[in-house]
Design an enzyme around this catalytic site. Structure first.
Site, PDB file in Angstrom:
ATOM      1  N   ASP A 162      17.278  49.042  -9.378  1.00  0.00           N
ATOM      2  CA  ASP A 162      16.007  48.348  -9.575  1.00  0.00           C
ATOM      3  C   ASP A 162      14.993  49.365 -10.067  1.00  0.00           C
ATOM      4  O   ASP A 162      15.174  50.579  -9.904  1.00  0.00           O
ATOM      5  CB  ASP A 162      15.523  47.700  -8.271  1.00  0.00           C
ATOM      6  N   SER A 163      13.911  48.847 -10.643  1.00  0.00           N
ATOM      7  CA  SER A 163      12.838  49.742 -11.063  1.00  0.00           C
ATOM      8  C   SER A 163      12.152  50.383  -9.864  1.00  0.00           C
ATOM      9  O   SER A 163      11.514  51.429 -10.003  1.00  0.00           O
ATOM     10  CB  SER A 163      11.807  48.974 -11.894  1.00  0.00           C
ATOM     11  N   TYR A 197       8.704  47.814 -14.368  1.00  0.00           N
ATOM     12  CA  TYR A 197       9.163  47.594 -15.736  1.00  0.00           C
ATOM     13  C   TYR A 197       8.460  46.418 -16.415  1.00  0.00           C
ATOM     14  O   TYR A 197       8.534  46.272 -17.632  1.00  0.00           O
ATOM     15  CB  TYR A 197      10.671  47.295 -15.746  1.00  0.00           C
ATOM     16  N   CYS A 214      17.126  43.672 -10.546  1.00  0.00           N
ATOM     17  CA  CYS A 214      15.807  43.693 -11.179  1.00  0.00           C
ATOM     18  C   CYS A 214      15.810  42.595 -12.225  1.00  0.00           C
ATOM     19  O   CYS A 214      16.588  42.659 -13.184  1.00  0.00           O
ATOM     20  CB  CYS A 214      15.558  45.060 -11.815  1.00  0.00           C
ATOM     21  N   CYS A 239      11.280  38.004  -9.252  1.00  0.00           N
ATOM     22  CA  CYS A 239      11.180  39.465  -9.189  1.00  0.00           C
ATOM     23  C   CYS A 239      11.577  39.833  -7.773  1.00  0.00           C
ATOM     24  O   CYS A 239      11.038  39.266  -6.811  1.00  0.00           O
ATOM     25  CB  CYS A 239       9.760  39.940  -9.500  1.00  0.00           C
ATOM     26  N   HIS A 281      10.899  42.248  -5.956  1.00  0.00           N
ATOM     27  CA  HIS A 281       9.790  42.702  -5.117  1.00  0.00           C
ATOM     28  C   HIS A 281       9.181  41.537  -4.334  1.00  0.00           C
ATOM     29  O   HIS A 281       8.736  41.707  -3.196  1.00  0.00           O
ATOM     30  CB  HIS A 281       8.694  43.347  -5.977  1.00  0.00           C
TER      31      HIS A 281
END
Length: 283
Positions: free
Chosen positions: A7-8, A39, A70, A206, A208
């Site tokens: 993942d970023s 990203y 991601c 996403c 996150h």
């Protein structure tokens, strides 16, 4: 071998956590590209190159299979890497390698159909009976991957994406929950205004956002179903490993966490979600 999870930043830990629960004896290496996160606001070519670099680092760490946890990387870079880079890299290394993503399992969960299924088009207009909201980064929204791929399979589903340009960065930085709550409520209201009503279902597009899924639940009408990417990805990986026994995920229970950023710079949101601190190594 080990399974790599990329993942970023720290959002992919939501997927990684579920994979570890599902495959407790398997070996996992997690890579967070925190030096370049997030990203979502980057040009497509940069996203492709950063994702490729992350895959190479995980392959070098002993992974033969990498899961892009991601949405931005999976929606913008995955198909291109699979088609134009990975075949040559396999020949160069002499290894059986593969890269998977989280978008395909999410679309399967949203449509209730396997990825291979595409609806027959007869020309007549199909009434949109199911309104699906997708909260995502700007890059994922620009790709229109959810709109395009869901429409191929379920023409009765109308997909509306709401880009949230600041949210992943705020979560990555460990922003206070009250600030996150206000931003999320603003995006939910913006989507409702554009649609004319609340969505019937929602995708947190996403990884996150899974860390603050409870704040999305509070902002959406009570009982709005959320399509959970960690669960969908774990189910899809189980099916993939059953079909591809050549990818042995190991049996030692290895857990490694790598970052391109500062190893000690993890935030309290992540620790709360994970249930304790994580020890990252420099990538």
């Amino acid at each position: 071998m080990a399974i790599g999870v990329f993942d970023s930043g720290v959002g992919g830990l939501t997927v990684h956590h579920r994979l570890v629960e599902r495959f407790p004896d398997a070996d996992f290496v997690y890579l967070a590209d925190q030096a370049n996160a997030p990203y979502g606001g980057r040009p497509g070519e940069e996203i492709v190159e950063l994702t490729k670099a992350g895959c190479i680092r995980l392959f070098e760490a002993g992974c033969d299979l990498v899961v892009l946890a991601c949405n931005t990387a999976a929606s913008v870079a995955l198909r291109r890497l699979q088609q134009t880079w990975l075949p040559g890299y396999r020949r160069e290394t002499g290894r059986a390698l593969n890269v998977l993503g989280i978008v395909v399992p999410t679309i399967e969960a949203a449509t209730g159909l396997p990825w291979e299924h595409e609806a027959e088009r007869r020309g007549e207009k199909v009434e949109k009976l199911d309104i699906l909201g997708v909260f995502s980064t700007p890059a994922t929204a620009r790709s229109r991957v959810y709109e395009i791929e869901i429409d191929k399979r379920r023409q009765d589903v109308a997909v509306f994406s709401e880009p949230c340009p600041e949210l992943a960065r705020m979560i990555e930085a460990g922003a206070p929950r009250e600030e996150l709550k206000a931003v999320i409520e603003g995006h939910v209201q913006a989507l409702r205004t554009r649609i004319g009503r609340a969505p019937d279902r929602a995708i947190l597009g996403c990884t996150h956002y899974e860390i603050v899924a409870d704040l999305f639940r509070e902002a959406l009408p009570p009982g709005t179903p959320l399509i959970r990417q960690p669960e969908a990805t774990a189910d899809a990986l189980a099916r993939y490993l059953d079909r591809h026994p050549e990818f042995d995920p190991g049996r030692s229970g290895l857990r490694r966490f790598l970052t391109t950023g500062e190893p000690g710079a993890q935030n309290s949101l992540v620790e709360t979600f994970w249930g304790g601190p994580l020890s990252f190594e420099p990538a």
